[in-house]
Design a protein around this motif. Sequence first.
Motif, PDB file in Angstrom:
ATOM      1  N   VAL A  79       0.861  -1.176   0.000  1.00 64.06           N
ATOM      2  CA  VAL A  79       0.000   0.000   0.000  1.00 64.06           C
ATOM      3  C   VAL A  79       0.899   1.228   0.000  1.00 64.06           C
ATOM      4  O   VAL A  79       1.885   1.278   0.743  1.00 64.06           O
ATOM      5  CB  VAL A  79      -0.904  -0.002   1.259  1.00 64.06           C
ATOM      6  N   ALA A  80       0.578   2.221  -0.798  1.00 62.57           N
ATOM      7  CA  ALA A  80       1.365   3.456  -0.827  1.00 62.57           C
ATOM      8  C   ALA A  80       1.252   4.174   0.520  1.00 62.57           C
ATOM      9  O   ALA A  80       0.158   4.401   1.023  1.00 62.57           O
ATOM     10  CB  ALA A  80       0.869   4.361  -1.946  1.00 62.57           C
ATOM     11  N   THR A  81       2.384   4.477   1.114  1.00 63.60           N
ATOM     12  CA  THR A  81       2.394   5.152   2.413  1.00 63.60           C
ATOM     13  C   THR A  81       2.948   6.569   2.327  1.00 63.60           C
ATOM     14  O   THR A  81       3.029   7.257   3.333  1.00 63.60           O
ATOM     15  CB  THR A  81       3.234   4.357   3.439  1.00 63.60           C
ATOM     16  N   GLY A  82       3.323   7.006   1.117  1.00 62.79           N
ATOM     17  CA  GLY A  82       3.968   8.306   0.947  1.00 62.79           C
ATOM     18  C   GLY A  82       3.199   9.482   1.518  1.00 62.79           C
ATOM     19  O   GLY A  82       3.764  10.343   2.189  1.00 62.79           O
ATOM     20  N   GLY A  83       1.909   9.527   1.261  1.00 63.83           N
ATOM     21  CA  GLY A  83       1.093  10.630   1.776  1.00 63.83           C
ATOM     22  C   GLY A  83       1.079  10.665   3.289  1.00 63.83           C
ATOM     23  O   GLY A  83       1.219  11.726   3.906  1.00 63.83           O
ATOM     24  N   TRP A  84       0.906   9.497   3.895  1.00 60.79           N
ATOM     25  CA  TRP A  84       0.886   9.418   5.356  1.00 60.79           C
ATOM     26  C   TRP A  84       2.241   9.772   5.951  1.00 60.79           C
ATOM     27  O   TRP A  84       2.325  10.506   6.933  1.00 60.79           O
ATOM     28  CB  TRP A  84       0.487   8.029   5.829  1.00 60.79           C
ATOM     29  N   THR A  85       3.302   9.230   5.361  1.00 58.12           N
ATOM     30  CA  THR A  85       4.629   9.488   5.934  1.00 58.12           C
ATOM     31  C   THR A  85       4.996  10.962   5.799  1.00 58.12           C
ATOM     32  O   THR A  85       5.601  11.522   6.711  1.00 58.12           O
ATOM     33  CB  THR A  85       5.713   8.594   5.298  1.00 58.12           C
ATOM     34  N   ARG A  86       4.621  11.601   4.695  1.00 53.94           N
ATOM     35  CA  ARG A  86       4.893  13.040   4.555  1.00 53.94           C
ATOM     36  C   ARG A  86       4.171  13.842   5.625  1.00 53.94           C
ATOM     37  O   ARG A  86       4.743  14.734   6.244  1.00 53.94           O
ATOM     38  CB  ARG A  86       4.492  13.538   3.160  1.00 53.94           C
ATOM     39  N   GLN A  87       2.921  13.519   5.856  1.00 57.86           N
ATOM     40  CA  GLN A  87       2.147  14.243   6.873  1.00 57.86           C
ATOM     41  C   GLN A  87       2.718  14.027   8.271  1.00 57.86           C
ATOM     42  O   GLN A  87       2.826  14.976   9.062  1.00 57.86           O
ATOM     43  CB  GLN A  87       0.685  13.802   6.856  1.00 57.86           C
ATOM     44  N   LEU A  88       3.070  12.800   8.576  1.00 55.45           N
ATOM     45  CA  LEU A  88       3.584  12.501   9.915  1.00 55.45           C
ATOM     46  C   LEU A  88       4.960  13.112  10.156  1.00 55.45           C
ATOM     47  O   LEU A  88       5.229  13.639  11.236  1.00 55.45           O
ATOM     48  CB  LEU A  88       3.610  10.982  10.142  1.00 55.45           C
ATOM     49  N   LEU A 101       7.162  13.839  13.570  1.00 56.05           N
ATOM     50  CA  LEU A 101       7.336  12.460  14.011  1.00 56.05           C
ATOM     51  C   LEU A 101       8.464  11.792  13.239  1.00 56.05           C
ATOM     52  O   LEU A 101       8.636  12.023  12.044  1.00 56.05           O
ATOM     53  CB  LEU A 101       6.052  11.668  13.811  1.00 56.05           C
ATOM     54  N   LYS A 102       9.240  10.971  13.935  1.00 54.24           N
ATOM     55  CA  LYS A 102      10.295  10.184  13.301  1.00 54.24           C
ATOM     56  C   LYS A 102       9.749   8.780  13.101  1.00 54.24           C
ATOM     57  O   LYS A 102       9.291   8.142  14.048  1.00 54.24           O
ATOM     58  CB  LYS A 102      11.545  10.162  14.188  1.00 54.24           C
TER      59      LYS A 102
END
Length: 51
Positions: free
Chosen positions: A22-31, A36-37
């Motif tokens: 699953v693409a996580t790019g959007g979530w990781t950018r926001q976090l 958040l690390k």
Amino acid sequence: MGCRPSVQDALRLAGWTAGRAVATGGWTRQLTAAGLKLNDAAVGIWAEFGG
């Protein structure tokens, strides 16, 4: 995978397949923008089982 057959069956019924990503790019950018690390192992699990 190291899971009992009943666990694998439950995961498959929920939509999981081996090698799923699953693409996580959007979530990781926001976090990360929120300060958040993220742990690489956790992001990998999130990519396979998230969504």
